[in-house]
Motif scaffolding. Sequence first.
Motif, mmCIF file in Angstrom:
data_model
loop_
_atom_site.group_PDB
_atom_site.id
_atom_site.type_symbol
_atom_site.label_atom_id
_atom_site.label_comp_id
_atom_site.label_asym_id
_atom_site.label_seq_id
_atom_site.Cartn_x
_atom_site.Cartn_y
_atom_site.Cartn_z
ATOM 1 N N GLY A 180 64.445 194.681 -20.045
ATOM 2 C CA GLY A 180 64.825 193.815 -18.930
ATOM 3 C C GLY A 180 65.223 192.444 -19.439
ATOM 4 N N THR A 181 65.967 191.723 -18.636
ATOM 5 C CA THR A 181 66.425 190.383 -18.982
ATOM 6 C C THR A 181 66.158 189.450 -17.811
ATOM 7 N N LEU A 182 65.546 188.310 -18.100
ATOM 8 C CA LEU A 182 65.287 187.308 -17.073
ATOM 9 C C LEU A 182 66.578 186.546 -16.799
ATOM 10 N N THR A 183 67.049 186.606 -15.581
ATOM 11 C CA THR A 183 68.320 185.971 -15.239
ATOM 12 C C THR A 183 68.317 185.623 -13.759
ATOM 13 N N THR A 184 69.444 185.186 -13.263
ATOM 14 C CA THR A 184 69.613 184.923 -11.837
ATOM 15 C C THR A 184 70.519 185.987 -11.242
ATOM 16 N N ARG A 185 70.454 186.101 -9.920
ATOM 17 C CA ARG A 185 71.232 187.159 -9.274
ATOM 18 C C ARG A 185 72.726 186.999 -9.561
ATOM 19 N N ARG B 89 66.620 191.744 -14.663
ATOM 20 C CA ARG B 89 67.671 192.775 -14.612
ATOM 21 C C ARG B 89 67.357 193.853 -15.652
ATOM 22 N N ILE B 90 67.193 195.085 -15.172
ATOM 23 C CA ILE B 90 66.830 196.189 -16.047
ATOM 24 C C ILE B 90 67.981 197.175 -16.135
ATOM 25 N N GLU B 91 67.981 197.963 -17.224
ATOM 26 C CA GLU B 91 68.976 199.002 -17.429
ATOM 27 C C GLU B 91 68.263 200.278 -17.862
ATOM 28 N N LEU B 92 68.723 201.403 -17.366
ATOM 29 C CA LEU B 92 68.165 202.688 -17.760
ATOM 30 C C LEU B 92 69.247 203.753 -17.687
ATOM 31 N N PRO B 93 69.065 204.879 -18.387
ATOM 32 C CA PRO B 93 70.104 205.916 -18.410
ATOM 33 C C PRO B 93 70.412 206.436 -17.011
ATOM 34 N N GLU B 94 71.664 206.819 -16.823
ATOM 35 C CA GLU B 94 72.117 207.244 -15.502
ATOM 36 C C GLU B 94 71.400 208.497 -15.013
ATOM 37 N N GLY B 95 70.956 209.374 -15.935
ATOM 38 C CA GLY B 95 70.245 210.569 -15.506
ATOM 39 C C GLY B 95 68.904 210.266 -14.876
ATOM 40 N N GLN B 96 68.238 209.216 -15.331
ATOM 41 C CA GLN B 96 66.949 208.831 -14.774
ATOM 42 C C GLN B 96 67.093 207.831 -13.646
ATOM 43 N N PRO C 247 75.836 200.149 -8.015
ATOM 44 C CA PRO C 247 76.400 201.507 -7.948
ATOM 45 C C PRO C 247 77.241 201.898 -9.145
ATOM 46 N N SER C 248 77.620 200.959 -9.986
ATOM 47 C CA SER C 248 78.488 201.291 -11.111
ATOM 48 C C SER C 248 77.665 201.705 -12.327
ATOM 49 N N VAL C 249 78.282 202.505 -13.195
ATOM 50 C CA VAL C 249 77.674 202.962 -14.440
ATOM 51 C C VAL C 249 78.495 202.388 -15.588
ATOM 52 N N THR C 250 77.826 201.702 -16.516
ATOM 53 C CA THR C 250 78.497 201.083 -17.654
ATOM 54 C C THR C 250 77.856 201.594 -18.934
ATOM 55 N N GLY C 251 78.636 202.299 -19.729
ATOM 56 C CA GLY C 251 78.112 202.825 -20.976
ATOM 57 C C GLY C 251 76.949 203.775 -20.786
ATOM 58 N N GLY C 252 76.958 204.529 -19.689
ATOM 59 C CA GLY C 252 75.881 205.462 -19.419
ATOM 60 C C GLY C 252 74.613 204.819 -18.913
ATOM 61 N N GLN C 253 74.666 203.544 -18.566
ATOM 62 C CA GLN C 253 73.499 202.812 -18.099
ATOM 63 C C GLN C 253 73.714 202.335 -16.662
ATOM 64 N N VAL C 254 72.629 202.366 -15.884
ATOM 65 C CA VAL C 254 72.634 201.860 -14.519
ATOM 66 C C VAL C 254 71.803 200.587 -14.481
ATOM 67 N N THR C 255 72.284 199.580 -13.769
ATOM 68 C CA THR C 255 71.632 198.280 -13.704
ATOM 69 C C THR C 255 70.953 198.099 -12.357
ATOM 70 N N ALA C 256 69.786 197.482 -12.382
ATOM 71 C CA ALA C 256 69.037 197.198 -11.158
ATOM 72 C C ALA C 256 68.377 195.843 -11.303
ATOM 73 N N ASP C 257 68.165 195.158 -10.174
ATOM 74 C CA ASP C 257 67.507 193.857 -10.142
ATOM 75 C C ASP C 257 66.103 194.000 -9.599
ATOM 76 N N VAL C 258 65.150 193.336 -10.264
ATOM 77 C CA VAL C 258 63.739 193.360 -9.876
ATOM 78 C C VAL C 258 63.331 191.944 -9.517
ATOM 79 N N SER C 259 62.787 191.770 -8.329
ATOM 80 C CA SER C 259 62.299 190.469 -7.882
ATOM 81 C C SER C 259 60.780 190.448 -7.976
ATOM 82 N N ALA C 260 60.254 189.282 -8.358
ATOM 83 C CA ALA C 260 58.811 189.086 -8.464
ATOM 84 C C ALA C 260 58.508 187.628 -8.179
ATOM 85 N N PRO C 261 57.352 187.324 -7.623
ATOM 86 C CA PRO C 261 57.028 185.925 -7.319
ATOM 87 C C PRO C 261 56.727 185.140 -8.583
#
Length: 343
Positions: free
Chosen positions: A54-59, A208-215, A246-260
């Motif tokens: 994961g990477t600490l970033t802004t939306r 911001r996390i990335e994981l394989p598209e199959g998972q 919704p897009s796949v880049t290099g076989g990876q899917v990106t998602a955003d995680v929010s936490a206080p």
Amino acid sequence: MASRPYLISALGATLLLSACGESKPTVPAAQTAPTAGRLILRAQTVPDLKPVPGTLTTRDMAEARARISGVLVSLTVKEGDLVRQGQVIGRVKDDRLALQTGAFDAQVTAASAEAARANADLGRTRDLFTHGVYAKARLDQVEAQAKAANANLAAARAQRGASAELGAQGSILAPAAGRVLVADVPVGSVVMPGQTLAKITAGPMVVRIELPEGQARALKVGDVVQLAAEDLRGVATRGAITQVYPSVTGGQVTADVSAPGLPQDLIGQRVRAQIQIGSRQALVVPRRYVVTRFGVDYARLVRADNTISETPVQTTAGPAADTVEVLSGLRAGDVLTPAGSAQ
């Protein structure tokens, strides 16, 4: 000399009798397991967690760009500064625009004089027409000349305004409120329209996390994500997925995680995260049933004859803070008793 064999025989007999009189070493008796606190191992369903980077970033990321070409004469921010939306953070200057605006000013002056003369002629012509001196055709001609002069004046003023506005676009504005990440263009550089002069954070902080598209098909908004507290200075250990791209880049899917309480001073910091991709069966025991001695984990196994055997086991962190998961060394149905003190 004949008495020496008899002396040797007497000494041997004495040594043999003394050896027979020594007590044999005692074998320690096996320790009997107490009945209190026994635990029968049972497999239970636990979340199947997968570590992901994961990477600490802004939306979002905003870029302050040059709108005109010219020379960068000022850049008032540096990396780490906080800016507000619409704040002037620099200026690009093009001397040709000032000369062009001056030329349009002269055109406005000339068109204004011509319009004033045409309007004066129109006033006199109308007065003479009312007294019957000029014909109606003459009045129509003068009115057309006055309208043309006024239109030329309006066009000159519009051109002058456009030139002045183009010169004003040399101001570089912050497109969003946030922290400046990059501002590496030195003053005096020649810039082109659309060139990025500063990059600014925008929106709330996320991991911001990335994981394989199959998972990634198991991901959905609202899923809980475990974040490494030591990577975030202990301010957040659990977050929730707020967006799955919704897009796949290099076989990876990106998602955003929010936490206080996510820190805002190190944009781009790597954060270890764990997401749940399913469930599995595992042997989970309270931590007090496992003891670590000299770097090796042991569990006190109760045998069938009610005695205790310390068995080396391989463990990892359990689903709760006070539990561990046994990876090897034990099986379902084994009976444990609380372990001793660690060394």
